[in-house]
Structure formats: structure tokens, C-alpha cells
Design an enzyme around this catalytic site. Structure first.
Site, PDB file in Angstrom:
ATOM      1  N   GLU A 119       0.689  -1.365   0.057  1.00 10.64           N
ATOM      2  CA  GLU A 119      -0.063   0.046   0.018  1.00 10.64           C
ATOM      3  C   GLU A 119       0.724   1.364  -0.152  1.00 10.64           C
ATOM      4  O   GLU A 119       1.922   1.213   0.631  1.00 10.64           O
ATOM      5  CB  GLU A 119      -0.940   0.309   1.265  1.00 10.64           C
ATOM      6  CG  GLU A 119      -2.000  -0.847   1.333  1.00 10.64           C
ATOM      7  CD  GLU A 119      -2.834  -1.002   2.510  1.00 10.64           C
ATOM      8  OE1 GLU A 119      -2.833   0.033   3.171  1.00 10.64           O
ATOM      9  OE2 GLU A 119      -3.850  -1.980   2.585  1.00 10.64           O
ATOM     10  N   GLU A 186      -8.465   1.511  -4.600  1.00  7.81           N
ATOM     11  CA  GLU A 186      -9.834   1.525  -3.791  1.00  7.81           C
ATOM     12  C   GLU A 186     -10.386   2.475  -3.375  1.00  7.81           C
ATOM     13  O   GLU A 186      -9.836   3.541  -2.818  1.00  7.81           O
ATOM     14  CB  GLU A 186      -8.870   0.731  -2.405  1.00  7.81           C
ATOM     15  CG  GLU A 186      -9.593   0.326  -1.554  1.00  7.81           C
ATOM     16  CD  GLU A 186      -9.590  -0.782  -0.391  1.00  7.81           C
ATOM     17  OE1 GLU A 186      -8.487  -1.199  -0.304  1.00  7.81           O
ATOM     18  OE2 GLU A 186     -10.350  -1.166   0.533  1.00  7.81           O
TER      19      GLU A 186
HETATM   20  O1  KIV Z   1      -6.197  -7.162   1.572  1.00  8.76           O
HETATM   21  C1  KIV Z   1      -6.908  -7.177   0.585  1.00  8.76           C
HETATM   22  O2  KIV Z   1      -7.729  -8.031   0.473  1.00  8.76           O
HETATM   23  C2  KIV Z   1      -6.896  -6.065  -0.412  1.00  8.76           C
HETATM   24  C3  KIV Z   1      -8.040  -5.841  -1.197  1.00  8.76           C
HETATM   25  C4  KIV Z   1      -9.078  -5.419  -0.708  1.00  8.76           C
HETATM   26  C5  KIV Z   1      -7.432  -5.208  -2.553  1.00  8.76           C
HETATM   27  O3  KIV Z   1      -5.799  -5.417  -0.363  1.00  8.76           O
END
Ligand code: KIV
Length: 291
Positions: A119, A186
Site C-alpha cells: 500500500e 480502492e
Molecule cells: O487485503 C486485501 O484483500 C486487499 C484487497 C481489498 C485489494 O488489499
């Protein structure tokens, strides 16, 4: 044996160029991964959402590298066609470059993932570049990034103001320049996701980011009604497995308590002669005859 055409990073880039949509889903265990791969998804993500939907934490923050390695091993043993991507949990990257590369390397070498996801936007550009230089493919993730939820103060849609929209576009471009092979977008406005999708060279995968992304991702437990704590508006529920499982287990409990399960069909018996011999050996034949 039937041959499967393996999804690769170049084939995903080709899909964007040809305007073919990419389907991605999360999975955390062997039987689920077998099913989603058989269903034809292109990417299977062992997401840190694991923490909430499987391990019962309030957020993704407590998830450890060991948790993700453990679950990625199960998933990668099952998946034959899709690309397997493993999430880098909170603070397993970006503490130092050395540690980031070592941790990402473990997800690949021990977990069996083919790529990692992390991220962040502009601020992780140098981290992404170092991983790519070390030969580790990276998927970016911007917008509402759950590992920073405390900083956003809640699950609010990003990209409604011009300032935030411009920042998201800068983030996407920075990741593209750093060498990611794809970016998850997201919870952001569809307009911003559309601009990003047009401006970056790699596929965008949306979750709550509207219809213009190159692909979509959903959390397995959300889209199948297996996580009941909350369901975000962007999730479409394709089934209600909680209800199916609850009904089935309630039926089982009822049958066990009523002595209806196991029936003859689910039981195994000795040959009559052998049983009689056994009773005789145990001195129980008389008792049995008197019953
Ligand atoms: O952790 C996860 O499942 C994610 C998705 C929502 C993309 O990062």
C-alpha cells in the site's frame, strides 16, 4: 491432463492493451484457491484482509508476515492458472529497504507467491523501485489504503476534492514510474479511477472505484456473504453462504441429537459370522441371544 494457459505479468499487460477486463479475487486457503482458480480468475490475492475475514481482528494492522506466508503457501499449492500475489502487511515494508526486500523475498521463496502487493503512493516509490530492481514484481495499492485507516479517520470515498484527486493521480504515476506491474485503486471516485486508468501504462484493478478500471477485485468472504460484520456498498453479494452453512450445520446438529445421523448409509458393519465369533470370544454371545 488438460493444459492451462498460465496468467503472467506480460499477459496481464497485454489484456490492458487489448481492453480485456481482469478478474481478481482474494483467497486464503487451499480449497478456496482451487475453486477460484477453476472459476477462471486471473489474479488470486492473499490479502491482509485475511486479518479481518479469517482471523477475526478489527483491522488489517495485526496481520504478520508469518500469517501471510502460511496462507500463501496453501493458496500457491492450489493455483495452477492465475497469478498469485501476496500482500505485504503493515510495517513489513518501508522500515528499511533491506528489510523490505528480505520480507518480500520470503513471500516469494517460502510462500510461493509470484508477486507482492504493498500500500502507498509517492511515498513508497523508492521502495517499489528497490523491489523491482531486486527482481520482485510489485502490485501497487492506492486510494483508501486500510493500513492507514487511522489517518483517514474512516472508510470515506477518496478523490471527491480536486486536491485529493490530483494527489491520487500523482501517486499512480509515481508507482507506474517505479515499475509496478499493476495498481489496485480502492474506494475512490469513478472519474479519478478513469483518469488514472488512461494515464498509467499498467492495468488498474478497482475495488469501489467504478467501472472504468482495467479489472476488478473483491474480497472472497464479502462477495459470498461469509463476512457479516459489515458489507461496503461497493460489494455485490453473489451468494449468501452464511445462510447455507448455518442451515446445513443446524440440520446436522438436529440429526445427531435425534439419533438420525449416522444412518445405515454412512455406517460400516462386520460380516455377521465374524461378529458372532467376536461375541463368542468376548463371552457375550449368550447375553446377545437373551436380548
Ligand atoms: O487485503 C486485501 O484483500 C486487499 C484487497 C481489498 C485489494 O488489499
Amino acid at each position: 491432463m488438460s493444459s492451462v494457459e498460465k496468467v503472467t505479468i506480460p499477459s496481464l499487460i497485454k489484456m490492458k492493451k487489448k481492453g480485456k477486463k481482469i478478474a481478481m479475487i482474494t483467497a486464503y486457503d487451499y480449497p478456496t484457491a482451487l475453486l477460484v482458480d477453476r472459476a477462471g480468475v486471473d489474479i488470486v490475492l492473499v490479502g491482509d484482509s485475511l486479518g479481518m475475514v479469517v482471523l477475526g481482528y478489527e483491522s488489517t494492522i495485526p496481520v504478520t508476515l508469518e500469517d501471510i506466508i502460511h496462507h500463501t503457501k496453501a493458496v500457491s499449492r492450489a493455483v495452477k492458472r492465475a497469478l498469485v500475489v501476496a500482500d505485504m502487511p503493515f510495517l513489513t515494508f518501508n522500515v528499511s529497504i533491506e528489510e523490505t526486500i528480505r520480507n518480500a523475498g520470503r513471500l516469494i521463496k517460502e510462500g510461493g507467491a509470484e508477486a507482492v502487493k504493498l500500500e502507498g503512493g509517492e511515498e513508497v516509490k523508492h521502495v517499489v523501485k528497490a523491489l523491482v530492481d531486486a527482481g520482485i514484481p510489485v502490485m501497487g495499492h492506492i486510494g483508501l489504503t486500510p493500513q492507514r485507516i487511522a489517518m483517514y479517520g474512516g472508510y470515506h470515498v477518496r478523490g471527491k476534492s480536486v486536491t485529493v484527486a490530483k494527489k491520487l493521480i500523482r501517486d499512480a504515476k509515481a508507482l507506474d514510474e517505479a515499475g509496478v506491474f499493476s495498481i489496485v485503486l480502492e474506494l475512490m471516485t469513478a472519474e479519478v479511477a478513469k483518469i488514472i486508468t488512461e494515464e498509467v501504462s499498467v492495468p488498474t484493478i478497482g475495488i469501489g472505484a467504478g467501472p472504468y478500471c482495467d479489472g476488478q477485485v473483491l474480497v472472497f468472504h464479502d462477495m459470498l456473504g461469509l463476512f457479516e460484520r459489515f458489507t461496503p456498498r461497493f460489494v455485490k453479494k453473489y451468494a449468501n453462504l452464511s445462510e447455507i452453512i448455518l442451515n446445513a450445520v443446524q440440520e446436522y446438529v438436529k440429526e445427531v441429537k435425534a439419533g438420525e445421523f449416522p444412518s445405515e448409509e454412512h455406517s460400516f458393519y462386520m460380516k455377521k459370522q465374524k461378529y458372532e465369533k467376536l461375541l463368542e470370544a468376548l463371552g457375550k454371545k449368550q447375553e446377545e441371544e437373551e436380548k
